[in-house]
Design a protein around this motif. Structure first.
Motif, PDB file in Angstrom:
ATOM      1  N   LEU A   1       6.891   7.958  -6.106  1.00  0.00           N
ATOM      2  CA  LEU A   1       5.831   8.746  -5.479  1.00  0.00           C
ATOM      3  C   LEU A   1       4.861   9.322  -6.509  1.00  0.00           C
ATOM      4  CD1 LEU A   1       7.812  10.593  -2.668  1.00  0.00           C
ATOM      5  CD2 LEU A   1       6.007   8.887  -2.353  1.00  0.00           C
ATOM      6  N   SER A   2       5.285   9.367  -7.760  1.00  0.00           N
ATOM      7  CA  SER A   2       4.404   9.889  -8.807  1.00  0.00           C
ATOM      8  C   SER A   2       3.377   8.863  -9.265  1.00  0.00           C
ATOM      9  CB  SER A   2       5.236  10.364 -10.003  1.00  0.00           C
ATOM     10  OG  SER A   2       5.832   9.258 -10.674  1.00  0.00           O
ATOM     11  N   LEU A   3       3.526   7.591  -8.855  1.00  0.00           N
ATOM     12  CA  LEU A   3       2.590   6.551  -9.255  1.00  0.00           C
ATOM     13  C   LEU A   3       1.293   6.658  -8.451  1.00  0.00           C
ATOM     14  CD1 LEU A   3       5.031   3.499  -9.442  1.00  0.00           C
ATOM     15  CD2 LEU A   3       4.290   5.015 -11.307  1.00  0.00           C
TER      16      LEU A   3
ATOM     17  N   LEU B   1       1.287   0.805  -0.115  1.00  0.00           N
ATOM     18  CA  LEU B   1       0.126   0.982  -0.993  1.00  0.00           C
ATOM     19  C   LEU B   1      -0.736   2.136  -0.502  1.00  0.00           C
ATOM     20  CD1 LEU B   1      -1.529  -0.321  -3.365  1.00  0.00           C
ATOM     21  CD2 LEU B   1      -2.733  -1.627  -1.591  1.00  0.00           C
ATOM     22  N   ALA B   2      -1.186   2.963  -1.438  1.00  0.00           N
ATOM     23  CA  ALA B   2      -2.118   4.026  -1.089  1.00  0.00           C
ATOM     24  C   ALA B   2      -3.440   3.405  -0.652  1.00  0.00           C
ATOM     25  CB  ALA B   2      -2.333   4.954  -2.281  1.00  0.00           C
TER      26      ALA B   2
ATOM     27  N   GLN C   1       2.739  -1.283 -11.944  1.00  0.00           N
ATOM     28  CA  GLN C   1       3.210   0.066 -12.259  1.00  0.00           C
ATOM     29  C   GLN C   1       4.710   0.203 -11.997  1.00  0.00           C
ATOM     30  OE1 GLN C   1       0.959   3.117 -10.301  1.00  0.00           O
ATOM     31  NE2 GLN C   1      -1.005   2.405 -11.112  1.00  0.00           N
ATOM     32  N   VAL C   2       5.173  -0.386 -10.913  1.00  0.00           N
ATOM     33  CA  VAL C   2       6.586  -0.258 -10.553  1.00  0.00           C
ATOM     34  C   VAL C   2       7.458  -0.954 -11.582  1.00  0.00           C
ATOM     35  CG1 VAL C   2       8.323  -0.959  -8.865  1.00  0.00           C
ATOM     36  CG2 VAL C   2       6.150   0.023  -8.084  1.00  0.00           C
ATOM     37  N   THR C   3       7.029  -2.115 -12.057  1.00  0.00           N
ATOM     38  CA  THR C   3       7.859  -2.891 -12.992  1.00  0.00           C
ATOM     39  C   THR C   3       7.648  -2.479 -14.436  1.00  0.00           C
ATOM     40  OG1 THR C   3       6.150  -4.626 -13.059  1.00  0.00           O
ATOM     41  CG2 THR C   3       7.941  -4.884 -11.470  1.00  0.00           C
TER      42      THR C   3
END
Length: 204
Positions: free
Chosen positions: A69-71, A189-190, A201-203
């Protein structure tokens, strides 16, 4: 139906259902509403940790969720297949007789002392009596410390019953991966962002 009217329609439906909750049989959990239904998750991962308890898996999944959630690109993160936790209070007929208690009386005493969120059970021989266990009690030692009034005398719960952690039978649907129970982690996705950037970003 105009799109602008849909939120108000769903609000009235939820309110009407909630207002009918008192008509359901005692002990029923819910009804619950899934506000995430229809959410599209561009990325789904699974947490597979068979050596962990259900509570430990939930804790790790929530830590991962908070990190995701911080991404900047993340919209929502849903945990899928998380099981509702419960405590089971195993008590013998001899223990109940010694304290001049019935299973129903013990269950009522426990209910009065604990905020009710998850189901547990008071087990007597081969039968089980549903009883509420607390969502605010986070581990067995905590619930062991609960003082239960028994015939006018305060008694620690662990002096009456053997306490085991478990999950609510037939509760939340399970999530399977390769035939094994896992916790799914869905990431949406936002609005206005890039799914490729989210994956990077996740990886990272």
């Amino acid at each position: 139906t105009p799109v602008a009217d849909i939120p108000g329609i769903w609000y009235r439906i939820r309110k009407n259902v909630a207002d009918s909750r008192h008509l359901l049989p005692a002990g029923i959990s819910g009804p619950h509403f899934d506000d995430e239904f229809g959410e599209v998750f561009g990325l789904i991962y699974v947490l597979h940790a068979p050596e962990y308890t259900e509570k430990e898996k939930r804790h790790v999944a929530e830590l991962i969720r908070n990190e995701l959630l911080s991404l900047r690109e993340t919209g929502k993160v849903a945990l899928i297949g998380v099981q509702a936790l419960a405590y089971y209070l195993n008590v013998t007929a001899g223990e109940l007789h010694q304290r001049n208690l019935t299973p129903a009386q013990l269950a009522a005493a426990v209910r009065d002392q604990i905020d009710a969120r998850n189901y547990g059970a008071v087990a007597l021989s081969s039968s089980e009596l549903p009883v509420r266990a607390s969502g605010t009690v986070t581990r067995s030692p905590d619930i062991s410390d609960v003082i239960v009034p028994v015939n006018g005398v305060g008694t620690r719960l662990d002096q009456i019953a053997r306490i085991e952690e478990g999950v609510v039978p037939g509760g939340s649907p399970k999530y399977l991966f390769n035939g094994e129970e896992v916790i799914g982690i869905g990431i949406s996705l936002a609005e206005g962002h890039d799914i490729i950037a989210l994956g990077d970003q996740v990886t990272a």
